[in-house]
Each structure stands twice: as structure tokens, then as C-alpha cells.
Motif scaffolding. Structure first.
Motif, PDB file in Angstrom:
ATOM      1  N   VAL A 275      14.369 110.556  89.627  1.00 27.03           N
ATOM      2  CA  VAL A 275      13.366 111.032  88.674  1.00 27.03           C
ATOM      3  C   VAL A 275      12.575 112.202  89.243  1.00 27.03           C
ATOM      4  N   LEU A 278      11.626 115.454  87.370  1.00 25.82           N
ATOM      5  CA  LEU A 278      11.730 115.266  85.926  1.00 25.82           C
ATOM      6  C   LEU A 278      10.340 115.083  85.336  1.00 25.82           C
ATOM      7  N   LYS A 279      10.091 115.697  84.211  1.00 25.76           N
ATOM      8  CA  LYS A 279       8.775 115.592  83.561  1.00 25.76           C
ATOM      9  C   LYS A 279       8.959 115.537  82.059  1.00 25.76           C
ATOM     10  N   ASP A 282      11.088 118.017  79.410  1.00 30.51           N
ATOM     11  CA  ASP A 282      12.352 118.579  79.895  1.00 30.51           C
ATOM     12  C   ASP A 282      13.459 118.314  78.881  1.00 30.51           C
ATOM     13  N   VAL A 300      12.893 114.794  76.905  1.00 31.02           N
ATOM     14  CA  VAL A 300      12.230 113.647  77.517  1.00 31.02           C
ATOM     15  C   VAL A 300      10.826 113.516  76.948  1.00 31.02           C
ATOM     16  N   TRP A 349      23.901 114.202  86.266  1.00 24.80           N
ATOM     17  CA  TRP A 349      22.471 114.322  86.512  1.00 24.80           C
ATOM     18  C   TRP A 349      22.147 115.531  87.388  1.00 24.80           C
ATOM     19  N   ARG A 352      22.302 118.811  85.231  1.00 30.20           N
ATOM     20  CA  ARG A 352      21.764 118.672  83.875  1.00 30.20           C
ATOM     21  C   ARG A 352      21.035 119.914  83.409  1.00 30.20           C
ATOM     22  N   GLN A 353      20.538 120.742  84.346  1.00 27.31           N
ATOM     23  CA  GLN A 353      19.779 121.933  83.953  1.00 27.31           C
ATOM     24  C   GLN A 353      20.701 123.112  83.646  1.00 27.31           C
TER      25      GLN A 353
END
Length: 353
Positions: A275, A278-279, A282, A300, A349, A352-353
């Protein structure tokens, strides 16, 4: 004429370069070497790429939605269920109808009590009837006449007793009769004044309160009757029917389970080391195998820790510190009508960006 030997040699020798035959012989043997070199370089390059590239970290989630367990607030026997599993219903659609004859009978009883209270209030507001006032006035006049007669009898008896012509007992009887007549006059006068003045403000307040109480009783029973029909709170889909017609249900027992397809999200359970960074807000893409591995953009909106009983991993061999598990909710950026709860979703994961 003789020709020099050198000229013969020149004429008889073909015009061929001195290194021609050797070069032609070496050319076919160089091409395979080049091909082998290129293939070897490609194999080495691909091997280095696959050995040095980071391994993908596949994370799997599941599509979920808001579920509503619809229960009744009253007891009774299930009458009708006009919906089927999988049916889409609009907000306010009838889901279940419950029969309760006792409650309906009680409602009629409360309506009759309300009618009685209304009649009593009307009687109080109108006041005393004219006939009653006239009767009370006649009773008062009759009592006053009896008092005048009793007073005269007392006066005569008192005079005779003083003269010695009447016994003392007769005077006592006249005295008692006079007192009784006075009390009768007071009582008749009070009754007449009560009839003229009508009901007091306290009696009017009591009559009004009785009417309000009867109205409240009717509303109370009516609220129960309204609960005999169960409606859909929002536009949703019938997920499960928990009862069938004819069954007896109690308050709080789920009758119908709904799914709000307008409130879908993808749920992930991740260790806290994943995590990191992650915020909320996102966005990334997930793939849905049930939709032909279709890519869906999600955002998210919730990052929440799970209970200590959830899965964890020790960061030290001694177990001094643990990695907690976080629940991630990612909502589709755009509506996907084909998306259904229970579908799997996955993504790499790390990329993912």
C-alpha cells in the motif's frame, strides 16, 4: 615473321584479376557466420532482459456491490411477492405484501373510538341543552318555595313553643325541616348555575385531549398497516428471495436481498508494504476475465485497515513487527453496465501506473 614470346603470352592469357578466384571462394563461407553471430547476440540480449527485468506482482480482487437486506417491521403471513430473482426494480416498487387481519380489525376499533371522542367534544362545545336549563330552574324554584313554607312553619312553631302551646319536639322538627329546605335550595341553585354556565375549560381540555389520543392511536395502527407492504428503497436488482407466499414472518427477518448495481467497486486486500505510496484518488486499470479480459479504469476511494485477525506477515524472524492487511476499494471511473458482483479483477501491481 616471328612474334616475341612476351606478346604471345599477353594474347593467350585471359584478363582476370589476380585475386578474383580466391575472393569468390571465400564469400559463401562468411554469411553463415554473420547469421550465427546475430542469433547468438539476440539470445544473449533476451536472456539478459528476462533475467534482469522485475517479476510481475499480480494482485487479484473481486467486484462487490452494496447489498440491502429488506425486512418487515411487523409480523404476519406473506401474501404476495410480485418480484423474481434477477429482476430489476425501480425505487418504490412493491416487493412483498403481508397479511395481518388482527391489525386491520384493531384499526377499525380505533376509528370507532375516535368517533366517540369527536361526539363527546362536540357535546362539550355546544354546552347544556335548553331543556336541561329549564328543568334545573324549575327544581330551584320548587326548592325555594319549600324553603318559604318551612320558614313559616318554623316561625309559628317557635311562637307556640314560647307560649307553652307546643312541645319542644315539634319545634325541633320544624327546625330540621327548615335546615333541609335551605340545603335543598343551595343544591338546586348550584345545579341551575352549572347548567347555565355549561362545561368548564378543564372539561373542554379533557374532551379535546381524548380526541387527540384517539387520532394518535389511529396513526399508530395505520403506521403498522403501511408496513404490511414492503417497498424497494432504491433502484436495484433482486438478488435473493428469502421467503415464499404463505410463510409467517416476524419483525426484522430479511425478506428480500437487493443489489444496488449503481454502487459497484473492486475490492482488494493488500499487505501494508504494497500500500506504500497508494492514496485516495489514484487511478489504475484492472482487467476483468469475465468480460473477455477487458481493461477497466478504477479510482481508489477507500483505504482502510482490517482487523488484527486478518492475514499478516512478520517483518522479522522473531515476529516483533507484523504487516497488517488493508482493504482497498476502487470504483470504476466510468459506468460498466456488464459488471456484476463476484467477478474477478486482476492487475500487475508494480506496473499499475
Amino acid at each position: 615473321m616471328d612474334v616475341p614470346s612476351s606478346d604471345k603470352d599477353v594474347q593467350s592469357t585471359p584478363d582476370v584479376p589476380s585475386n578474383g578466384p580466391a575472393k569468390a571462394a571465400r564469400t559463401p563461407t562468411r554469411t553463415p557466420s554473420i547469421i550465427v553471430g546475430v542469433v547468438a547476440s539476440a539470445v544473449v540480449g533476451l536472456s539478459v532482459f528476462y533475467l534482469l527485468r522485475p517479476e510481475p506482482l499480480l494482485v487479484q480482487g473481486e467486484v462487490d456491490a452494496t447489498r440491502l437486506d429488506i425486512a418487515a417491521r411487523v409480523d404476519g403471513r406473506v401474501g404476495k411477492i410480485p418480484v423474481e430473482r434477477g429482476q430489476n426494480v425501480a425505487a418504490g416498487a412493491v416487493l412483498v405484501q403481508i397479511d395481518n387481519p388482527e391489525t386491520l380489525a384493531k384499526h377499525e376499533q380505533m376509528k370507532a373510538a375516535k368517533a366517540v371522542a369527536d361526539a363527546q367534544l362536540a357535546n362539550v362545545l355546544v354546552g347544556t341543552r335548553v331543556e336541561v336549563i329549564a328543568a334545573r330552574k324549575a327544581e330551584m324554584e320548587r326548592a325555594q318555595a319549600a324553603l318559604v313554607l318551612a320558614q313559616k312553619t318554623f316561625d309559628r312553631t317557635h311562637t307556640l313553643t314560647e307560649q307553652g302551646n307546643a312541645p319542644q319536639a315539634r319545634l325541633d322538627q320544624a327546625t330540621d325541616a327548615l335546615h333541609e329546605s335551605e340545603r335543598a335550595v343551595d343544591q338546586a341553585k348550584s345545579a341551575y348555575e352549572q347548567a347555565v354556565n355549561g362545561y368548564t375549560k378543564e372539561e373542554r381540555a379533557i374532551a379535546k385531549t381524548n380526541v387527540e389520543k384517539a387520532s394518535a392511536d389511529i396513526q399508530s395502527v395505520q403506521s403498522i398497516i403501511d408496513q404490511l407492504v414492503v417497498y424497494a428503497p432504491v433502484a436495484s436488482q433482486i438478488y435473493q428471495r428469502n421467503v415464499e407466499p404463505g410463510e409467517y414472518v416476524s419483525p426484522g427477518v430479511p425478506l428480500i436481498t437487493l443489489i444496488n448495481l449503481a454502487d459497484l467497486w473492486v475490492h482488494f486486500d493488500l499487505r501494508e508494504d504494497l500500500v506504500k505510496g497508494l492514496k485516495v484518488g489514484d487511478r489504475f486499470d484492472v482487467r476483468i476475465p469475465a468480460l473477455g479480459d477487458r481493461s477497466v479504469a478504477v479510482e481508489v476511494k477507500l483505504i482502510a485497515t482490517k482487523g488484527e485477525y486478518a492475514s499478516w506477515r512478520a517483518t522479522r524472524a522473531s515476529g516483533d513487527f507484523d504487516l497488517r492487511t488493508f482493504s482497498i476499494r476502487a470504483y470504476p471511473v466510468q459506468a460498466v453496465p456488464e459488471l456484476r458482483p463476484g467477478m474477478s479483477a486482476y492487475l500487475d501491481w508494480r506496473s499499475r501506473q
